[in-house]
Design a protein around this motif. Structure first.
Motif, PDB file in Angstrom:
ATOM      1  N   LEU A 355      30.393  47.691  50.034  1.00  0.00           N
ATOM      2  CA  LEU A 355      30.597  46.706  48.978  1.00  0.00           C
ATOM      3  C   LEU A 355      31.993  46.122  49.151  1.00  0.00           C
ATOM      4  CD1 LEU A 355      29.193  48.601  45.846  1.00  0.00           C
ATOM      5  CD2 LEU A 355      27.989  47.043  47.393  1.00  0.00           C
ATOM      6  N   HIS A 356      32.076  44.818  49.336  1.00  0.00           N
ATOM      7  CA  HIS A 356      33.390  44.195  49.514  1.00  0.00           C
ATOM      8  C   HIS A 356      34.142  44.100  48.195  1.00  0.00           C
ATOM      9  CE1 HIS A 356      36.407  41.054  50.203  1.00  0.00           C
ATOM     10  NE2 HIS A 356      36.354  41.418  51.480  1.00  0.00           N
ATOM     11  N   ARG A 357      33.482  43.644  47.149  1.00  0.00           N
ATOM     12  CA  ARG A 357      33.971  43.598  45.766  1.00  0.00           C
ATOM     13  C   ARG A 357      35.028  42.532  45.489  1.00  0.00           C
ATOM     14  NH1 ARG A 357      34.886  49.231  42.917  1.00  0.00           N
ATOM     15  NH2 ARG A 357      36.722  49.351  44.258  1.00  0.00           N
ATOM     16  N   ASP A 358      35.331  41.673  46.451  1.00  0.00           N
ATOM     17  CA  ASP A 358      36.297  40.603  46.156  1.00  0.00           C
ATOM     18  C   ASP A 358      36.076  39.422  47.101  1.00  0.00           C
ATOM     19  OD1 ASP A 358      38.315  39.478  44.660  1.00  0.00           O
ATOM     20  OD2 ASP A 358      39.935  40.304  45.873  1.00  0.00           O
ATOM     21  N   ILE A 359      34.853  38.922  47.141  1.00  0.00           N
ATOM     22  CA  ILE A 359      34.540  37.785  48.010  1.00  0.00           C
ATOM     23  C   ILE A 359      35.021  36.504  47.337  1.00  0.00           C
ATOM     24  CG2 ILE A 359      32.673  36.454  49.061  1.00  0.00           C
ATOM     25  CD1 ILE A 359      31.105  39.093  49.192  1.00  0.00           C
ATOM     26  N   LYS A 360      35.873  35.769  48.045  1.00  0.00           N
ATOM     27  CA  LYS A 360      36.425  34.509  47.546  1.00  0.00           C
ATOM     28  C   LYS A 360      37.122  33.814  48.716  1.00  0.00           C
ATOM     29  CE  LYS A 360      40.736  36.754  46.060  1.00  0.00           C
ATOM     30  NZ  LYS A 360      41.644  37.031  44.933  1.00  0.00           N
ATOM     31  N   PRO A 361      37.410  32.521  48.613  1.00  0.00           N
ATOM     32  CA  PRO A 361      38.061  31.811  49.728  1.00  0.00           C
ATOM     33  C   PRO A 361      39.410  32.410  50.130  1.00  0.00           C
ATOM     34  CG  PRO A 361      37.106  30.242  48.203  1.00  0.00           C
ATOM     35  CD  PRO A 361      36.974  31.587  47.556  1.00  0.00           C
ATOM     36  N   GLY A 362      40.113  33.034  49.157  1.00  0.00           N
ATOM     37  CA  GLY A 362      41.404  33.641  49.496  1.00  0.00           C
ATOM     38  C   GLY A 362      41.295  34.827  50.418  1.00  0.00           C
ATOM     39  N   LEU A 374      35.456  37.174  57.108  1.00  0.00           N
ATOM     40  CA  LEU A 374      35.670  37.845  55.831  1.00  0.00           C
ATOM     41  C   LEU A 374      36.663  38.977  56.037  1.00  0.00           C
ATOM     42  CD1 LEU A 374      34.881  38.198  52.854  1.00  0.00           C
ATOM     43  CD2 LEU A 374      32.944  39.602  53.609  1.00  0.00           C
ATOM     44  N   GLY A 375      37.697  39.004  55.210  1.00  0.00           N
ATOM     45  CA  GLY A 375      38.737  40.010  55.377  1.00  0.00           C
ATOM     46  C   GLY A 375      39.129  40.682  54.078  1.00  0.00           C
ATOM     47  N   ASP A 376      40.252  41.392  54.116  1.00  0.00           N
ATOM     48  CA  ASP A 376      40.829  42.110  52.981  1.00  0.00           C
ATOM     49  C   ASP A 376      39.846  43.111  52.379  1.00  0.00           C
ATOM     50  OD1 ASP A 376      42.245  43.090  50.870  1.00  0.00           O
ATOM     51  OD2 ASP A 376      43.065  41.161  50.271  1.00  0.00           O
ATOM     52  N   VAL A 395      36.737  45.833  39.335  1.00  0.00           N
ATOM     53  CA  VAL A 395      37.776  45.190  40.140  1.00  0.00           C
ATOM     54  C   VAL A 395      37.203  43.906  40.699  1.00  0.00           C
ATOM     55  CG1 VAL A 395      38.931  47.356  40.764  1.00  0.00           C
ATOM     56  CG2 VAL A 395      37.108  46.460  42.220  1.00  0.00           C
ATOM     57  N   GLY A 396      38.067  43.015  41.089  1.00  0.00           N
ATOM     58  CA  GLY A 396      37.641  41.729  41.630  1.00  0.00           C
ATOM     59  C   GLY A 396      38.515  40.622  41.076  1.00  0.00           C
ATOM     60  N   THR A 397      38.040  39.397  41.154  1.00  0.00           N
ATOM     61  CA  THR A 397      38.796  38.235  40.696  1.00  0.00           C
ATOM     62  C   THR A 397      37.982  37.484  39.652  1.00  0.00           C
ATOM     63  OG1 THR A 397      39.834  38.045  42.874  1.00  0.00           O
ATOM     64  CG2 THR A 397      39.968  36.129  41.433  1.00  0.00           C
ATOM     65  N   ILE A 398      38.613  37.197  38.523  1.00  0.00           N
ATOM     66  CA  ILE A 398      37.935  36.475  37.444  1.00  0.00           C
ATOM     67  C   ILE A 398      37.373  35.154  37.976  1.00  0.00           C
ATOM     68  CG2 ILE A 398      38.245  35.335  35.214  1.00  0.00           C
ATOM     69  CD1 ILE A 398      38.282  38.341  35.039  1.00  0.00           C
ATOM     70  N   GLY A 399      36.135  34.868  37.616  1.00  0.00           N
ATOM     71  CA  GLY A 399      35.462  33.659  38.084  1.00  0.00           C
ATOM     72  C   GLY A 399      34.443  33.952  39.157  1.00  0.00           C
ATOM     73  N   TYR A 400      34.655  35.076  39.888  1.00  0.00           N
ATOM     74  CA  TYR A 400      33.726  35.459  40.948  1.00  0.00           C
ATOM     75  C   TYR A 400      32.938  36.714  40.571  1.00  0.00           C
ATOM     76  CZ  TYR A 400      36.758  32.360  43.658  1.00  0.00           C
ATOM     77  OH  TYR A 400      37.494  31.286  44.101  1.00  0.00           O
ATOM     78  N   SER A 414      24.279  43.159  44.823  1.00  0.00           N
ATOM     79  CA  SER A 414      23.965  41.948  44.055  1.00  0.00           C
ATOM     80  C   SER A 414      25.216  41.300  43.478  1.00  0.00           C
ATOM     81  CB  SER A 414      22.983  42.283  42.917  1.00  0.00           C
ATOM     82  OG  SER A 414      21.743  42.711  43.428  1.00  0.00           O
ATOM     83  N   THR A 415      26.197  42.101  43.059  1.00  0.00           N
ATOM     84  CA  THR A 415      27.434  41.516  42.526  1.00  0.00           C
ATOM     85  C   THR A 415      28.240  40.863  43.647  1.00  0.00           C
ATOM     86  OG1 THR A 415      28.591  43.657  42.690  1.00  0.00           O
ATOM     87  CG2 THR A 415      27.519  43.140  40.598  1.00  0.00           C
ATOM     88  N   ASP A 416      28.142  41.418  44.871  1.00  0.00           N
ATOM     89  CA  ASP A 416      28.755  40.750  46.026  1.00  0.00           C
ATOM     90  C   ASP A 416      28.081  39.404  46.292  1.00  0.00           C
ATOM     91  OD1 ASP A 416      30.784  42.458  46.679  1.00  0.00           O
ATOM     92  OD2 ASP A 416      29.842  43.277  48.487  1.00  0.00           O
TER      93      ASP A 416
END
Length: 481
Positions: A355-362, A374-376, A395-400, A414-416
């Protein structure tokens, strides 16, 4: 060992296994011609030595002034003991004086794991070092075996030593003794100063290291290596930062390999062993669309993660910049495909579910050809296929973050995928999630979905029609209409 006078000499000799024969910068005296103040104690030295030491240096924890020691990357011995020999007549070990000038064969044995010390190619030989007070050193015989027990030395066949030096005249003994005492005092002072310098330098690079981490040896970087690679974590080496830490670019001094180092604050008292176990496991991931995680370093309350350096940096910096032309739709679609491929590998194709748990462009980086990676993986968690993830911390980033994640605290594949869906919208419309609000929904209700597209695409949606084979292929791979 034959001292020049009064059975007092310096400083000793060693049998050494080293990756290099260049000891030109090594210090004499208590350093035995092996190290200097800047490289002593480094795991990157890969030096194993057996020392025959005839000076007691308290700064190096010497047991006495006539001892044998086994040294690993330092002259502070891993194991040491008073020099002895085995008496056949008495059937026991007896102490001996290394400076006696007699032929000697000291005994010391200990078990030591050489796997982290020896490299594929090593040199075997001897070093010796004297200070102002000197000795002659002679190797009359030696036996060495790379595997198994070495052949015994036949003492009866040893050559004779050269004649001993003539004793000094009585009238010169007093003056010579005063000089020797003064030299020894100065040498002791210098050893103390050098020892203090080493302690200060060691404190600067001090790390947290526990016994359970030895199994992760190849994945652990020394803090000193990363400090030098990033030029002291200087601001000019900073290539990114976010809520979980700063990222610095660097070059490994041993290989000239470009790396990225992320500094993350972490509570080292809670779950650190499990955390590092997962970091090391993630280091085994291999996929062209994942940024390679090489390893980690721990220092006080800080965790440092070492990644591949990706030259074009974070996707969000390019996506949300004012640069023109920005990424066109073909490029953005390709990045979607590549991130989706990496995510599929994490969820279904690797030996465990990740589970990556923080998928976003950053957290998506672009290589020299603008391919997406995909990193971090600092928040990633693993579990076995067919089982349920145990993590309940949000954990993660608000909005994602998926609504069910905020409600239950349980991350799943599914959350990823939800975060990946938000990422698709962001890539298509050029707006961050918090800026989208109900705007996209309104465009759908009005039947004007293309109004939600990023205006910088300048019609590249229309250009990428069904006749475009690459877009058509990408669409099929993503399962889109």
């Amino acid at each position: 060992m034959v001292p020049k006078s009064f059975n007092l000499g310096g400083n000793g000799m060693s049998f050494v296994i080293s990756p290099s024969t260049d000891f030109s910068e090594a210090f004499p005296g208590p350093f035995l011609g092996l190290f200097n103040a800047s490289n002593i104690g480094l795991s990157s030295d890969h030096i194993l030595a057996v020392e025959l030491d005839i000076i007691q240096n308290f700064g190096f924890n010497d047991v006495n002034g006539s001892h044998v020691g086994i040294d690993v990357n330092t002259v502070i011995s891993y194991e040491s003991a008073t020099a002895t020999y085995f008496s056949d007549e008495e059937g026991r070990n007896k102490s001996l004086e290394l400076t006696s000038g007699n032929r000697i064969q000291p005994l010391l044995s200990t078990a030591i794991d050489l796997s982290q010390i020896l490299l594929d190619t090593m040199y075997v030989g001897f070093t010796a070092a004297t200070g102002t007070v000197a000795s002659d050193h002679y190797v009359l015989a030696w036996s060495f075996n790379r595997s198994g027990k070495a052949e015994k030395v036949d003492i009866s066949k040893l050559p004779s030593l050269p004649p001993a030096p003539s004793p000094p005249r009585k009238e010169n003994q007093k003056a010579e003794l005063m000089i020797i005492v003064l030299v020894v005092a100065v040498a002791g002072l210098l050893t103390t100063v050098v020892g203090a310098v080493c302690i200060v330098r060691k404190k600067k690079y001090e790390e947290v290291y526990e016994d359970w981490e030895r199994e992760y040896g190849p994945h652990r970087f020394s803090y000193k290596t990363l400090y030098k690679a990033t030029k002291g974590f200087k601001d000019k080496e900073l290539i990114g930062k976010g809520g979980f830490g700063k990222v610095y670019g660097g070059v490994l001094p041993s290989s000239n390999e470009r790396i990225a180092v992320k500094r993350v604050s972490h509570d080292s008292k809670q779950g650190m062993k499990e955390f590092v176990t997962e970091i090391v496991s993630l280091g085994r991931l291999r996929h062209r669309n994942l940024v390679q995680l090489h390893g980690y370093c721990r220092r006080k309350g800080e965790l440092l993660l070492v990644y591949d350096y990706v030259p074009n940096g974070r996707l969000d910096k390019i996506l949300h910049s004012d640069m023109r032309p920005n990424l066109n739709w073909v490029q953005r679609f390709r990045i979607l495909r590549e991130v989706a491929s990496g995510l599929l590998y994490l969820h279904e194709e690797w030996e465990q579910v990740v589970l990556h748990r923080d998928i976003k462009p950053g957290n998506i980086l672009l290589d020299a050809d603008l391919n997406g990676k995909l990193g971090d993986f600092g928040l990633a968690r693993l579990y076995d296929h067919g089982s349920n993830p145990q993590t309940t911390k949000v954990v993660g980033t608000i909005g994602y973050m998926a609504p069910e994640l905020l409600r239950t605290g349980k991350a799943t594949t599914s959350t990823d995928v939800f975060a990946f869906g938000v990422f698709i919208l962001e890539l298509a419309c050029g707006r961050r999630p918090m800026e989208q609000d109900g705007w996209i929904v309104d465009c759908v209700k009005r039947g004007a979905i293309l109004d939600a597209s990023d205006p910088r695409l300048e019609g590249s949606y229309e250009q990428a029609n069904e006749d475009d084979s690459e877009i058509h292929t990408l669409t099929q791979q993503l399962g889109l209409p």
